[in-house]
Design an enzyme around this catalytic site. Structure first.
Site, PDB file in Angstrom:
ATOM      1  N   ASP A  15       0.820  -1.226   0.000  1.00 38.78           N
ATOM      2  CA  ASP A  15       0.000   0.000   0.000  1.00 38.78           C
ATOM      3  C   ASP A  15       0.851   1.273   0.000  1.00 38.78           C
ATOM      4  O   ASP A  15       0.326   2.385   0.082  1.00 38.78           O
ATOM      5  CB  ASP A  15      -0.954  -0.001   1.213  1.00 38.78           C
ATOM      6  CG  ASP A  15      -0.203  -0.022   2.532  1.00 38.78           C
ATOM      7  OD1 ASP A  15       1.055   0.047   2.508  1.00 38.78           O
ATOM      8  OD2 ASP A  15      -0.842  -0.111   3.592  1.00 38.78           O
ATOM      9  N   GLY A  16       2.178   1.124  -0.076  1.00 40.39           N
ATOM     10  CA  GLY A  16       3.046   2.292  -0.188  1.00 40.39           C
ATOM     11  C   GLY A  16       3.695   2.744   1.121  1.00 40.39           C
ATOM     12  O   GLY A  16       4.538   3.639   1.121  1.00 40.39           O
TER      13      GLY A  16
ATOM     14  N   HIS B  49      18.351  25.922   0.893  1.00 38.46           N
ATOM     15  CA  HIS B  49      17.889  26.858  -0.135  1.00 38.46           C
ATOM     16  C   HIS B  49      18.109  28.329   0.251  1.00 38.46           C
ATOM     17  O   HIS B  49      18.591  29.124  -0.539  1.00 38.46           O
ATOM     18  CB  HIS B  49      16.421  26.608  -0.460  1.00 38.46           C
ATOM     19  CG  HIS B  49      15.920  27.545  -1.497  1.00 38.46           C
ATOM     20  ND1 HIS B  49      16.433  27.549  -2.786  1.00 38.46           N
ATOM     21  CD2 HIS B  49      15.015  28.536  -1.442  1.00 38.46           C
ATOM     22  CE1 HIS B  49      15.834  28.491  -3.467  1.00 38.46           C
ATOM     23  NE2 HIS B  49      14.973  29.112  -2.679  1.00 38.46           N
TER      24      HIS B  49
ATOM     25  N   ASP C   5      21.028  34.379  -9.425  1.00 35.82           N
ATOM     26  CA  ASP C   5      20.167  35.357  -8.758  1.00 35.82           C
ATOM     27  C   ASP C   5      20.924  36.088  -7.649  1.00 35.82           C
ATOM     28  O   ASP C   5      22.056  35.752  -7.320  1.00 35.82           O
ATOM     29  CB  ASP C   5      18.877  34.711  -8.215  1.00 35.82           C
ATOM     30  CG  ASP C   5      19.184  33.530  -7.317  1.00 35.82           C
ATOM     31  OD1 ASP C   5      20.148  33.612  -6.552  1.00 35.82           O
ATOM     32  OD2 ASP C   5      18.458  32.515  -7.400  1.00 35.82           O
TER      33      ASP C   5
ATOM     34  N   LYS D   2      17.363  39.800 -14.542  1.00 36.51           N
ATOM     35  CA  LYS D   2      16.234  39.231 -15.283  1.00 36.51           C
ATOM     36  C   LYS D   2      15.454  40.337 -15.978  1.00 36.51           C
ATOM     37  O   LYS D   2      15.175  41.367 -15.385  1.00 36.51           O
ATOM     38  CB  LYS D   2      15.289  38.539 -14.300  1.00 36.51           C
ATOM     39  CG  LYS D   2      15.543  37.062 -14.165  1.00 36.51           C
ATOM     40  CD  LYS D   2      14.473  36.398 -13.337  1.00 36.51           C
ATOM     41  CE  LYS D   2      15.064  35.130 -12.756  1.00 36.51           C
ATOM     42  NZ  LYS D   2      14.332  34.541 -11.701  1.00 36.51           N
TER      43      LYS D   2
ATOM     44  N   ASP E 157      24.502  27.251  -8.981  1.00 34.42           N
ATOM     45  CA  ASP E 157      23.184  27.403  -8.346  1.00 34.42           C
ATOM     46  C   ASP E 157      23.022  26.308  -7.293  1.00 34.42           C
ATOM     47  O   ASP E 157      23.767  25.322  -7.292  1.00 34.42           O
ATOM     48  CB  ASP E 157      22.070  27.320  -9.396  1.00 34.42           C
ATOM     49  CG  ASP E 157      20.804  28.061  -8.962  1.00 34.42           C
ATOM     50  OD1 ASP E 157      20.737  28.500  -7.791  1.00 34.42           O
ATOM     51  OD2 ASP E 157      19.884  28.209  -9.774  1.00 34.42           O
TER      52      ASP E 157
ATOM     53  N   GLY F 130      15.060  23.268 -14.831  1.00 29.88           N
ATOM     54  CA  GLY F 130      16.125  23.721 -15.724  1.00 29.88           C
ATOM     55  C   GLY F 130      15.825  25.095 -16.322  1.00 29.88           C
ATOM     56  O   GLY F 130      16.622  25.626 -17.094  1.00 29.88           O
ATOM     57  N   GLY F 131      14.696  25.676 -15.941  1.00 31.50           N
ATOM     58  CA  GLY F 131      14.296  26.968 -16.498  1.00 31.50           C
ATOM     59  C   GLY F 131      15.296  28.070 -16.184  1.00 31.50           C
ATOM     60  O   GLY F 131      15.711  28.822 -17.080  1.00 31.50           O
TER      61      GLY F 131
HETATM   62  C1  R5P Z   1      15.843  29.534  -6.962  1.00 29.15           C
HETATM   63  O1  R5P Z   1      15.707  30.365  -6.057  1.00 29.15           O
HETATM   64  C2  R5P Z   1      16.843  28.443  -6.884  1.00 29.15           C
HETATM   65  O2  R5P Z   1      18.079  28.916  -6.421  1.00 29.15           O
HETATM   66  C3  R5P Z   1      17.025  27.736  -8.219  1.00 29.15           C
HETATM   67  O3  R5P Z   1      17.479  28.690  -9.146  1.00 29.15           O
HETATM   68  C4  R5P Z   1      15.749  27.127  -8.682  1.00 29.15           C
HETATM   69  O4  R5P Z   1      15.186  26.333  -7.680  1.00 29.15           O
HETATM   70  C5  R5P Z   1      15.979  26.297  -9.925  1.00 29.15           C
HETATM   71  O5  R5P Z   1      14.761  25.794 -10.369  1.00 29.15           O
HETATM   72  P1  R5P Z   1      14.473  25.540 -11.875  1.00 29.15           P
HETATM   73  O6  R5P Z   1      15.535  24.591 -12.397  1.00 29.15           O
HETATM   74  O7  R5P Z   1      13.111  24.903 -11.883  1.00 29.15           O
HETATM   75  O8  R5P Z   1      14.487  26.854 -12.577  1.00 29.15           O
END
Ligand code: R5P
Length: 295
Positions: free
Chosen positions: A34-35, A127, A170, A193, A220, A226-227
């Protein structure tokens, strides 16, 4: 000190144990039909300092639950001190309440870890260091945040990127990337950006650094969709950069991430083994074992 790799971090846990000159003790686990997770801890933990190594991705809920079961059982078995090594800590991105009723997942997870008897938690590249500092005083458990960025930088230097420029995608990671640029021996910058007011598409450009023909490493904490990385890579290639490496601590790719990065022109994609990775991998076993020696 007994090193106990959890089901999510068998390989990394074993490597950490070996670096400390120890044999790891493995946890018996299985998943019920059941997980639900079953956990059985090895015997003789009484009076011991127990180090649980368990990452929390992919499948964060299951892996977190397994860690909670391991810690509480070690405590029930009389462990003197419990240290959890959580190479990637899931839920750390939800650290603020933007809308009424939103769960502060980061805080709740820390509370759960503490509730099952964990005395120390070691995380790699949380993070938001700022959010961690804000939440720390609420918890008795000692939380240690290590960075893998210098291990990654040393690796990249040996991979033909010595003297490359270091870029932060960022402002949040600007200071640490600025610091690592001294190790890399090249310039430093962060991205700005811009949103196209007609299409709504965002692009990322670097200001105040001439990048034509120059090699670049983008550092990062996470690559997920990957956006962020692909927009940064595309911006760099448009600015005439040479080789561009996308480097992160935690690789959490989803379907389509790889293609996005490749199509943007990534020459290298590198991550650490905080999470099992499909990318070129650098181990954080040495970083963690060296830190454990000091605890
Ligand atoms: C954003 O604040 C984080 O430092 C990463 O840049 C982000 O989590 C990357 O996510 P994604 O690959 O979806 O753009």
């Amino acid at each position: 000190m007994i090193i106990l790799p959890g089901p999510a971090s068998n390989t990394l846990g074993e490597a950490i144990a070996h670096k400390l000159g120890k044999e790891p003790k493995f946890v018996n686990n299985r998943i019920f039909p059941d997980g639900e997770s079953y956990i059985q801890m090895p015997s003789n933990l009484e009076g011991e300092t127990v180090v649980l190594v368990q990452t929390t991705a992919p499948e964060p809920d299951r892996k977190l639950m397994q860690l909670l079961f391991m810690a509480r059982t070690a405590k029930d078995m009389g462990a003197k001190k419990i240290i959890s090594v959580i190479p990637y800590l899931a839920y750390a991105r939800q650290d603020k309440r933007f809308l009424e009723g939103e769960a502060l997942s980061f805080d709740i997870v820390l509370e759960l870890l503490e509730a099952v008897g964990i005395n120390h938690t070691i995380i790699i590249d949380v993070h938001s260091e700022e959010a961690l500092q804000r939440l720390k005083p609420k918890h008795e458990m000692t939380i240690h945040n290590l960075t893998a960025i210098f291990v990654l930088a040393e690796y990249m230097k040996n991979q033909g990127f010595d003297g490359a420029n270091s870029l932060s995608p960022d402002i949040g990671r600007k200071e640490i990337v600025k610091e690592v640029s001294k190790t890399m021996g090249g310039g430093f910058a962060f991205f700005e950006k811009n949103r196209d007011k007609y299409t709504g598409e965002t692009t990322m450009k670097v200001k105040d650094l001439e990048l034509r023909g120059e090699n670049v490493v983008i550092f990062d904490d996470i690559i997920s969709s990957g956006g962020t990385m692909s927009r940064a890579i595309r911006g760099l290639k448009e600015q005439g950069a040479g080789k561009v490496a996308a480097v992160c601590t935690h690789a959490l790719p989803v379907p389509g991430t790889n293609e996005k990065l490749k199509n943007a022109g990534a020459d290298r994609i590198v991550a650490t083994d905080t999470v099992q990775s499909i990318y070129e991998t650098v181990s954080v076993a040495g970083l963690i074992s060296d830190y454990l020696k000091k605890l």
